[in-house]
Design a protein around this motif. Sequence first.
Motif, PDB file in Angstrom:
ATOM      1  N   THR A   1      95.769  72.021 115.482  1.00 44.41           N
ATOM      2  CA  THR A   1      94.345  72.149 115.169  1.00 44.41           C
ATOM      3  C   THR A   1      94.140  73.076 113.973  1.00 44.41           C
ATOM      4  OG1 THR A   1      93.922  71.892 117.524  1.00 44.41           O
ATOM      5  CG2 THR A   1      92.083  72.603 116.164  1.00 44.41           C
ATOM      6  N   ALA A   2      94.883  74.185 113.948  1.00 41.25           N
ATOM      7  CA  ALA A   2      94.764  75.116 112.825  1.00 41.25           C
ATOM      8  C   ALA A   2      95.158  74.425 111.513  1.00 41.25           C
ATOM      9  CB  ALA A   2      95.628  76.339 113.080  1.00 41.25           C
ATOM     10  N   LEU A   3      96.277  73.700 111.545  1.00 41.78           N
ATOM     11  CA  LEU A   3      96.717  72.995 110.339  1.00 41.78           C
ATOM     12  C   LEU A   3      95.685  71.964 109.906  1.00 41.78           C
ATOM     13  CD1 LEU A   3     100.510  72.403 111.042  1.00 41.78           C
ATOM     14  CD2 LEU A   3      99.478  73.974 109.399  1.00 41.78           C
ATOM     15  N   CYS A   4      95.107  71.320 110.896  1.00 47.33           N
ATOM     16  CA  CYS A   4      94.116  70.280 110.642  1.00 47.33           C
ATOM     17  C   CYS A   4      92.860  70.880 109.998  1.00 47.33           C
ATOM     18  CB  CYS A   4      93.811  69.636 111.982  1.00 47.33           C
ATOM     19  SG  CYS A   4      92.488  68.480 112.003  1.00 47.33           S
ATOM     20  N   LEU A   5      92.425  72.043 110.505  1.00 49.83           N
ATOM     21  CA  LEU A   5      91.205  72.670 109.987  1.00 49.83           C
ATOM     22  C   LEU A   5      91.415  73.279 108.613  1.00 49.83           C
ATOM     23  CD1 LEU A   5      89.659  74.320 113.159  1.00 49.83           C
ATOM     24  CD2 LEU A   5      88.973  72.235 111.984  1.00 49.83           C
ATOM     25  N   ALA A   6      92.672  73.449 108.224  1.00 51.79           N
ATOM     26  CA  ALA A   6      92.928  73.951 106.874  1.00 51.79           C
ATOM     27  C   ALA A   6      92.672  72.864 105.835  1.00 51.79           C
ATOM     28  CB  ALA A   6      94.368  74.454 106.781  1.00 51.79           C
TER      29      ALA A   6
ATOM     30  N   PHE B   1      82.830  71.880 110.983  1.00 51.06           N
ATOM     31  CA  PHE B   1      81.873  72.927 110.628  1.00 51.06           C
ATOM     32  C   PHE B   1      80.768  72.444 109.695  1.00 51.06           C
ATOM     33  CE2 PHE B   1      85.870  75.195 111.573  1.00 51.06           C
ATOM     34  CZ  PHE B   1      85.424  75.902 112.681  1.00 51.06           C
ATOM     35  N   GLY B   2      80.828  71.189 109.281  1.00 49.43           N
ATOM     36  CA  GLY B   2      79.759  70.646 108.455  1.00 49.43           C
ATOM     37  C   GLY B   2      79.854  71.027 106.981  1.00 49.43           C
ATOM     38  N   LEU B   3      80.766  71.926 106.642  1.00 47.11           N
ATOM     39  CA  LEU B   3      80.923  72.313 105.236  1.00 47.11           C
ATOM     40  C   LEU B   3      82.189  71.671 104.698  1.00 47.11           C
ATOM     41  CD1 LEU B   3      80.323  76.112 105.770  1.00 47.11           C
ATOM     42  CD2 LEU B   3      78.810  74.605 104.477  1.00 47.11           C
ATOM     43  N   ARG B   4      82.084  71.050 103.524  1.00 44.56           N
ATOM     44  CA  ARG B   4      83.260  70.394 102.993  1.00 44.56           C
ATOM     45  C   ARG B   4      84.250  71.378 102.382  1.00 44.56           C
ATOM     46  NH1 ARG B   4      85.275  65.386 104.113  1.00 44.56           N
ATOM     47  NH2 ARG B   4      85.960  64.988 101.992  1.00 44.56           N
ATOM     48  N   ARG B   5      83.774  72.592 102.056  1.00 36.66           N
ATOM     49  CA  ARG B   5      84.674  73.535 101.379  1.00 36.66           C
ATOM     50  C   ARG B   5      85.242  74.563 102.348  1.00 36.66           C
ATOM     51  NH1 ARG B   5      85.954  73.388  96.646  1.00 36.66           N
ATOM     52  NH2 ARG B   5      86.795  75.481  96.770  1.00 36.66           N
ATOM     53  N   VAL B   6      86.550  74.651 102.398  1.00 34.93           N
ATOM     54  CA  VAL B   6      87.178  75.712 103.174  1.00 34.93           C
ATOM     55  C   VAL B   6      87.451  76.855 102.216  1.00 34.93           C
ATOM     56  CG1 VAL B   6      88.876  76.077 104.973  1.00 34.93           C
ATOM     57  CG2 VAL B   6      88.629  73.811 103.934  1.00 34.93           C
ATOM     58  N   PRO B   7      87.009  78.080 102.528  1.00 31.70           N
ATOM     59  CA  PRO B   7      87.387  79.208 101.669  1.00 31.70           C
ATOM     60  C   PRO B   7      88.916  79.289 101.586  1.00 31.70           C
ATOM     61  CG  PRO B   7      85.765  79.868 103.314  1.00 31.70           C
ATOM     62  CD  PRO B   7      86.174  78.476 103.643  1.00 31.70           C
TER      63      PRO B   7
END
Lengths: 111, 519
Positions: free
Chosen positions: A14-19, A28-34
């Motif tokens: 899941t962590a790898l996926c959310l990266a 999270f609805g935001l296309r940009r991951v910091p």
Amino acid sequence: MIPLALALAYAGFTALCLAMERHYGEVFGLRRVPAWRALALRITGWALLALSLPSCVVAREWAMGVVLWCGVLSAAVLPLVLLLPYAPRLAAWLAPALPPIAALLLTLGAR
Amino acid sequence: MRGGFRQSMAWLHTWSGLLVGWVLFAVFLTGTVSYFRPEISLWMRPELHAARDAPEAAENVLRRMQTLAPNSANWIVTLPSARDPVARVFWRDSSAGGSRFRRAILDPATGEDLPARDTLGGDFFYTFHYQLHHVPVLWARWIISFCAMFMLVAILSGIVTHRRIFADFFTFRPRKGQRSWLDGHAVAAMLALPYHLMITYTGIVTLMLMTMPWGVQLAFKGNNQAFTAAVFGLERPPPRSGQAVPLAPIGPMLAEASHHWGGAQPGRITVNNPGDATATVQVFRVDDDRLSVNRQLVTFNGVTGAMISASGGDRPAAETRGVMVGLHRGVFGGGVMRALFFLSGLMGTVMVATGTILWAVKQRQKLGARAGYGTRLVEVLNVAAIGGLPIAMAAYLWANRLLPVAMAQRAEWEVHVFFIAWGVAALHPLLRSHRRAWMEQLGLGALLLLLLPALNAATTHSHLGVTLPAGQWALAGVDLVALALGTALGFAARQVGRAPAEPQRARRAGHRTSPAPAE
């Protein structure tokens, strides 16, 4: 030990996926991951996957433990992939929830 | 073959997969359920459900064999285990036609015969997955070997073809037509890729002595017996002397063999020339306590009970093969490990199924009503294989419960029911529209599997209401897996039923006549 290995692998994937931007956006609805967050997720993800290997080895010794780990990785990532399109938030929240539950079950069972 | 490496690999992937896809589907599905072969066999013989392992099982069984087959050249005894609580014996008997072997199931507690209904049990699925049925054995094994090699080619070329392995690793987009089929195919393939590579490669290895016999032919000059003796430690027993001497007690031999293996349990006993002065006893180690299934055995003098020799487990080449075959069979590591193998096997089955469906969906998308007989043939074969095989397998289990127990040639008839059901399922899509055929076959498969526990409850005393509270997971597991797979098929049938309502097809609506299933 095997439920813990599954939970760690699920959390790691899941962590790898959310990266990844696409999946981060799904959850999270935001296309940009910091950038720093993506890096942290990636490191956490690989670390959790790595941690699930010793759990498998403890459960079945080395030779079978490695085989078990392969099976655990496949079995852990499948529900994540199937859950993501239907309930992305649930899929993400299961990740931090499952390992403590598995660890709790392990200590209860060991007693 | 123009357009570079990746395109040529895509071409190879498509055709190596499609040509043998239906055989591979059957091999994958019957092979996957074979992880639970002893459980299925036990489930299919309700008469044995009350039997329990007993401490003196080996003594009881050998005592019984002395009256059952006193003059046989050898007895082969499989001792009871946690997965199979009865003793299975078979012995050479020149008066038994055909195979020249007789077999029986004995009660570990008394050694007496346990009469059980005549059935092939889970062995049918197991042998089907590597040598089919109604096909000469050698031909069938060659066919399976070739299909497995095609499979390996398809997997490797598929990896090359799949451009976005990492970017799309977690991506499954349902209800998007062709895109969903591609996602599903890639997900089923990538998430269990180590398993798919392992199972295909080791599957080829299990048949390697047939497909590549030259090494053995050269080294042993065609003497296969010398080869088995050298590699597996199985020497041919000497001829009977004719001098009758009773067999030494088996208990101490089992204990000594177990001690020799550092405490591992014996699983099988072979007695050569029983009751004769030349008698030998071979004790084989169980093969579910380690990765390798390479035989480990200790041979004893049958008269004195003294150890003669021990073999197995020390030759690197044989041990390598043993580990590969062991990985393929997946008998080690207990129930959870088997469940994981089963899950990966199902993913392999889904990978093959989605692959062949994807081809048909793509053709329809591209050509629509102009698609020719080739597309129609693939569509019909897809329904016949993917929809039909689960029906046939479920029908086999239904026949096991419904055919009269005393029926002549009962085991054969169970298999007949399997093939009749599959045959009807293969003809059915010719008469129905593609979508109706999918819905009806998936629906029927779902129904047969979902009602199986009910049928079991109506015909036996070991249904879920009994097996679950008693913790008989081997028996309960068959019912529960039937329920789970039935639910999955039912879900697929429902998806096919709703398919045309999806709006994302609008831009291509003009081309579409036959909608794709399960979008």
